[in-house]
Design a protein around this motif. Structure first.
Motif: not given
Length: 311
Positions: A48-49, A54-58, A126-132, A177-185
């Motif tokens: 999950l982390f 590692s997922a980007s908004w794009a 498939a990646l987007i579906a996995s995140l959902i 935690a993973g989402a916060l890490w990604a937001c921090g760049g």
């Protein structure tokens, strides 16, 4: 059918390995619980982390696909949750059943299937579906379960207990935690990434072996049947998703087709992890996973035929 069988065969093999290990006494009566505990506390949080960090908004900003696939997923969860609640089940039990009806096996089956059918372009849906499924639906189910387990009558104290329980739950902490890490760049250092990869890679095999171990044990009498969950998963979810993807949102062909195929996948191991961890509905959920995986040989094969795939 051959394409579906190639993707599903390893799943049956891992379940069978667990089943035979328990029946032969190679693994003891507590093995299913202990392996599942490792998955819940180590492997799945790492996955999950890693996914959220590692997922980007794009990559994930495809609102039409999110609405189509997410709508079908949440529709099955909510419909099953309300049905079970009105049937006299607790909120915790109903949440696990709802998760079973909406939790598609997007990671282990969806990613290789989409890659086979659409090439590299199929990896994005498939990646987007996995995140959902793994992050959003899983988090909603965990919150509902924790709320349902509270016996405190005072609203304020009950809310505080739920928040404390969620704050200690690795399946909630890890994606946040993973989402916060990604937001921090911040990037993930290579040794840390390898560490996460090793743990994450063990999630599905260990969960499937644990499922086989559980199925080999003498099952207690069940008050609920797994078949309604299987029908909702294999028929209800792809049907709702098809209406949303093709009729309501009119998505491009690849996105609409992949949304329906991903929605038609069998139930993944996530609901079993929670059912066994919380000691609720594990027998029903394990059978729903097994039966939906078997049934998906026909339903996925039929959809591939309807969409004119000859792989």
């Amino acid at each position: 059918m051959h394409t579906v069988l190639v993707v599903l065969a390893p799943i049956f093999a891992l379940i069978l390995v667990g089943y035979l290990c328990r029946k032969s006494g190679r693994l003891g009566p507590t093995a299913a619980s202990e392996i599942n505990r490792m998955v819940v506390w180590l492997c799945l949080p790492a996955l999950l982390f890693k996914v959220t960090a590692s997922a980007s908004w794009a990559e994930i900003w495809q609102p039409g696909f999110v609405l189509a696939f997410g709508g079908g997923t949440l529709a099955m969860f909510l419909a099953t949750l309300l049905w079970r609640l009105f049937s006299g089940h607790s909120l915790a039990t109903s949440s696990i059943d709802g998760l079973s009806a909406g939790y598609a096996n997007t990671g282990y089956i969806g990613i290789p299937l989409c890659a086979l059918l659409f090439g590299d372009a199929g990896l994005q849906p498939a990646l987007i579906a996995s995140l959902i499924v793994v992050c959003v639906l899983f988090a909603i189910a965990v919150v509902c379960i924790e709320v349902g387990l509270q016996t405190e009558k005072h609203v304020g104290r009950a809310a505080a207990k739920v928040l404390r329980a969620l704050a200690k739950n690795p399946l909630v902490i890890a994606p946040v935690a993973g989402a916060l890490w990604a937001c921090g760049g911040l990037g993930i250092a290579l040794p840390v990434l390898h560490f996460l990869d090793l743990l994450a890679a063990a999630t599905t095999p260990c969960a499937l072996v644990s499922l086989g171990l559980f199925l080999a044990q003498k099952a207690p009498a069940q008050t609920s049947s797994a078949w309604p969950l299987v029908v909702l998963k294999l028929v209800g979810q792809p049907l709702v998703t098809w209406v949303l993807a093709f009729k309501v949102l009119a998505l491009p062909s690849m996105w609409a087709t992949s949304a329906v195929l991903l929605a038609a996948l069998p139930t993944g191991t996530g609901p079993f992890m929670l059912a066994e961890y919380y000691n609720r509905e594990a027998g029903v959920v394990s059978r729903a996973i097994l039966l939906s995986t078997l049934g998906s040989l026909l339903t996925l094969g039929g959809l591939l035929y309807c969409f004119h795939f000859s792989v």
